[in-house]
Design a protein around this motif. Structure first.
Motif, PDB file in Angstrom:
ATOM      1  N   VAL A 332       0.835  -1.204   0.000  1.00 29.75           N
ATOM      2  CA  VAL A 332       0.000   0.000   0.000  1.00 29.75           C
ATOM      3  C   VAL A 332       0.868   1.252   0.000  1.00 29.75           C
ATOM      4  CG1 VAL A 332      -1.690   1.331   1.325  1.00 29.75           C
ATOM      5  CG2 VAL A 332      -1.948  -1.146   1.109  1.00 29.75           C
ATOM      6  N   GLY A 333       1.959   1.231   0.759  1.00 32.50           N
ATOM      7  CA  GLY A 333       2.865   2.378   0.795  1.00 32.50           C
ATOM      8  C   GLY A 333       3.442   2.701  -0.573  1.00 32.50           C
ATOM      9  N   LEU A 334       3.794   1.665  -1.328  1.00 31.58           N
ATOM     10  CA  LEU A 334       4.321   1.870  -2.675  1.00 31.58           C
ATOM     11  C   LEU A 334       3.261   2.496  -3.585  1.00 31.58           C
ATOM     12  CD1 LEU A 334       6.508   1.490  -4.832  1.00 31.58           C
ATOM     13  CD2 LEU A 334       5.656  -0.845  -5.186  1.00 31.58           C
ATOM     14  N   VAL A 335       2.027   2.016  -3.490  1.00 27.42           N
ATOM     15  CA  VAL A 335       0.936   2.559  -4.308  1.00 27.42           C
ATOM     16  C   VAL A 335       0.699   4.038  -3.980  1.00 27.42           C
ATOM     17  CG1 VAL A 335      -1.543   2.415  -4.793  1.00 27.42           C
ATOM     18  CG2 VAL A 335      -0.183   0.316  -4.593  1.00 27.42           C
ATOM     19  N   VAL A 336       0.690   4.376  -2.688  1.00 25.19           N
ATOM     20  CA  VAL A 336       0.483   5.758  -2.262  1.00 25.19           C
ATOM     21  C   VAL A 336       1.565   6.667  -2.839  1.00 25.19           C
ATOM     22  CG1 VAL A 336       0.539   7.316  -0.271  1.00 25.19           C
ATOM     23  CG2 VAL A 336      -0.797   5.205  -0.167  1.00 25.19           C
ATOM     24  N   THR A 337       2.809   6.202  -2.800  1.00 22.40           N
ATOM     25  CA  THR A 337       3.925   6.992  -3.342  1.00 22.40           C
ATOM     26  C   THR A 337       3.736   7.274  -4.829  1.00 22.40           C
ATOM     27  OG1 THR A 337       5.430   5.997  -1.718  1.00 22.40           O
ATOM     28  CG2 THR A 337       6.428   7.062  -3.636  1.00 22.40           C
ATOM     29  N   LEU A 338       3.274   6.272  -5.568  1.00 24.80           N
ATOM     30  CA  LEU A 338       3.097   6.429  -7.007  1.00 24.80           C
ATOM     31  C   LEU A 338       1.917   7.326  -7.367  1.00 24.80           C
ATOM     32  CD1 LEU A 338       3.758   2.722  -8.119  1.00 24.80           C
ATOM     33  CD2 LEU A 338       5.331   4.678  -8.297  1.00 24.80           C
ATOM     34  N   LEU A 339       0.963   7.492  -6.438  1.00 31.38           N
ATOM     35  CA  LEU A 339      -0.256   8.257  -6.731  1.00 31.38           C
ATOM     36  C   LEU A 339      -0.176   9.728  -6.321  1.00 31.38           C
ATOM     37  CD1 LEU A 339      -3.083   5.748  -5.690  1.00 31.38           C
ATOM     38  CD2 LEU A 339      -2.449   6.445  -8.002  1.00 31.38           C
ATOM     39  N   THR A 342      -1.116  12.403  -8.969  1.00 28.09           N
ATOM     40  CA  THR A 342      -2.542  12.290  -9.320  1.00 28.09           C
ATOM     41  C   THR A 342      -3.411  12.938  -8.260  1.00 28.09           C
ATOM     42  OG1 THR A 342      -2.118  10.207 -10.472  1.00 28.09           O
ATOM     43  CG2 THR A 342      -4.402  10.684  -9.855  1.00 28.09           C
ATOM     44  N   VAL A 343      -3.082  12.717  -7.001  1.00 25.58           N
ATOM     45  CA  VAL A 343      -3.892  13.238  -5.901  1.00 25.58           C
ATOM     46  C   VAL A 343      -3.860  14.765  -5.863  1.00 25.58           C
ATOM     47  CG1 VAL A 343      -4.088  13.372  -3.381  1.00 25.58           C
ATOM     48  CG2 VAL A 343      -3.700  11.162  -4.494  1.00 25.58           C
ATOM     49  N   VAL A 344      -2.677  15.364  -5.948  1.00 29.23           N
ATOM     50  CA  VAL A 344      -2.607  16.833  -5.847  1.00 29.23           C
ATOM     51  C   VAL A 344      -3.317  17.511  -7.010  1.00 29.23           C
ATOM     52  CG1 VAL A 344      -0.480  16.823  -4.490  1.00 29.23           C
ATOM     53  CG2 VAL A 344      -0.336  16.910  -6.987  1.00 29.23           C
ATOM     54  N   GLY A 345      -3.458  16.805  -8.129  1.00 24.94           N
ATOM     55  CA  GLY A 345      -4.160  17.376  -9.270  1.00 24.94           C
ATOM     56  C   GLY A 345      -5.657  17.483  -9.077  1.00 24.94           C
ATOM     57  N   LEU A 346      -6.180  16.865  -8.022  1.00 25.25           N
ATOM     58  CA  LEU A 346      -7.621  16.874  -7.772  1.00 25.25           C
ATOM     59  C   LEU A 346      -8.079  18.103  -6.996  1.00 25.25           C
ATOM     60  CD1 LEU A 346      -8.098  13.118  -6.717  1.00 25.25           C
ATOM     61  CD2 LEU A 346      -8.625  14.140  -8.947  1.00 25.25           C
ATOM     62  N   GLY A 353       0.990  24.380  -0.893  1.00 20.88           N
ATOM     63  CA  GLY A 353       0.057  23.310  -0.537  1.00 20.88           C
ATOM     64  C   GLY A 353       0.339  22.042  -1.311  1.00 20.88           C
ATOM     65  N   ILE A 354       0.650  22.164  -2.587  1.00 19.95           N
ATOM     66  CA  ILE A 354       0.981  21.001  -3.417  1.00 19.95           C
ATOM     67  C   ILE A 354       2.232  20.296  -2.875  1.00 19.95           C
ATOM     68  CG2 ILE A 354       1.820  20.302  -5.698  1.00 19.95           C
ATOM     69  CD1 ILE A 354       0.000  22.491  -6.882  1.00 19.95           C
TER      70      ILE A 354
END
Length: 452
Positions: A332-339, A342-346, A353-354
């Motif tokens: 899960v930690g690896l997935v969070v790092t890769l995302l 994508t998250v900040v673009g939302l 803040g970014i």
């Protein structure tokens, strides 16, 4: 580290039957909460901060509810292991009374003095004004939430998980759709902004309670008792249950106040900092999905085994869940790092803040495995085994002797960015991991509360 248990189909089936519905329920909850933050996030960083700080009140309440109901569910899980139904109904009644009284205090605070409550977290008048609008409305749903939480905890402990999932998911979908229409003024509704989010949330939690009670009685479950049966319990039995439950309640109180203190420190660093923390929190909630299922399944299975007199099996169950949780945490930690990008673009965020969100997500991903080890031992072993007093002392010491001083030192003495302050907070998780590992291996956490 033996992985031979992965060939134990009976164990895996029992665990997954409990864990998968709970994880699915948590996934929907986390996903829709993230959508709520994204929707409100279109109104600006002040609105994100106001929603996050307002929800700190609910956060403290829900953790007190969790401490109360999980403390009482220790008994219902063990009584279910003995197949005794009447005491389970009595404990449900005790839980409803206790949680409702606690929720009443929070309802009065949220609806009568919301600005005073929010003033603990921030001095930003714009954030306080927006947050007060939210609290005044959502506070009326706290008592329905308390009663629903009591039902959910007992239903899980006797393995009626699917009903809780249907009720909660239905309520979450309803509150999200209604909130969307009220925030932005869709169809016949006027645009209400943050107040619309509050109305949607309050309506959703009330619907959850209605659905839960409907399922319990329509399906003629073991909890379908009349009011006289639920609320007529001997004082001696209530005192016995409270003896184990009160440390769990106090544990969650001290922990939740500690967490809100962290958030107050983050908020005083700056509005962009607390907004970033709130965004990261939604990702943490998503990351916790798998572990909530595993931890709660472990607690139910351990309670059932202790009640049936199978203490060695209870210990082995926790050992297996620890291995699964820590392994999953790295993935899960690896997935969070890769995302992160994508998250900040939302969100509509400033450059600072970014940067804060990206760094917070990285810190969270790298330390998730430590937190999941603690969650597994705390919920699956200490809490489920009735070792609530030791858990209370450990929690108080780790937060108030390590975590809060470290956060204060990092924020106001070293004046570090919010993501490094967050990392300093993890020091308490590291200390807790050593202590909980020792307690788990000692087996002193196993307490048979019903065969006496």
């Amino acid at each position: 580290m033996s992985l031979s248990f992965l060939r134990d189909r009976a164990f895996l089936k029992e665990m997954l039957v409990i864990a998968v519905p709970i994880s699915f329920q948590q996934l929907i909850n986390a996903s829709l909460n993230m959508i709520d933050v994204i929707m409100v996030g279109q109104l600006g960083e002040a609105s994100i901060a106001a929603l996050g700080l307002s929800n700190q009140v609910f956060f403290v309440l829900i953790l007190l509810m969790f401490g109360t109901t999980s403390g009482m569910a220790i008994f219902t899980a063990q009584f279910w292991g003995k197949q005794e139904i009447e005491p389970i109904r009595k404990v449900l009644g005790m839980s409803i009374v206790t949680t409702s009284l606690i929720a009443l205090v929070f309802t009065l605070a949220a609806t009568v003095m919301p600005r005073t409550v929010l003033g603990f977290y921030t001095n930003d008048s714009a954030v306080i004004e927006i947050g007060a609008q939210y609290l005044r409305i959502v506070g009326f749903s706290y008592i329905p939430v308390a009663i629903a939480t009591s039902y959910i905890a007992v239903m899980r402990s006797i393995q009626l998980v699917r009903m809780t999932v249907v009720a909660t998911v239905s309520a979450l979908v309803f509150k999200t759709i209604l909130g969307y229409m009220l925030i932005f003024g869709i169809w016949i509704f006027p645009p209400l902004g943050v107040r619309g989010a509050a109305i949607g949330t309050a309506s959703g939690w009330t619907l959850e309670l209605i659905l839960l009670i409907g399922f319990v009685y329509a399906q003629r479950t073991p909890l379908a008792a009349n009011f006289a049966t639920l609320f007529s319990f001997p004082a001696a039995f209530f005192a016995r249950v409270l003896k184990t439950t009160l440390p769990a309640m106090a544990n969650e109180l001290f922990w939740s106040v500690g967490i809100t203190t962290y958030n107050a420190i983050y908020a005083h660093i700056g509005t962009d900092s607390i907004a970033a923390i709130n965004i990261n929190a939604t990702m943490e909630e998503l990351g916790f999905v798998v572990f909530m299922g595993l931890g709660n399944a472990c607690a139910v299975m351990v309670g059932n085994r202790i009640g049936a007199g199978k203490k060695d099996e209870a210990y082995e169950t926790v050992r297996r869940v620890i291995i699964l949780s820590v392994s999953a945490a790295w993935i899960v930690g690896l997935v969070v790092t890769l995302l992160r990008d994508t998250v900040v673009g939302l969100y509509d965020l400033s450059p600072s803040g970014i940067h804060n969100v990206r760094m917070l997500m990285l810190m969270m991903a790298c330390t998730l495995w430590i937190r999941m080890f603690n969650f597994s031992t705390f919920i699956g072993a200490l809490r489920a085994g009735g070792d609530t007093r030791f858990a209370l002392v450990m929690e108080i010491c780790s937060i108030w002797l390590i975590g809060v001083p470290a956060a204060y030192f990092a924020a106001f003495v070293l004046r570090l960015p919010v993501y490094y302050v967050y990392l300093f907070v993890i020091l308490e998780e590291i200390a807790k991991a050593f202590v909980s590992a020792w307690r788990f291996r000692s087996k002193k956490w196993i307490h048979d509360l019903v065969n006496i």
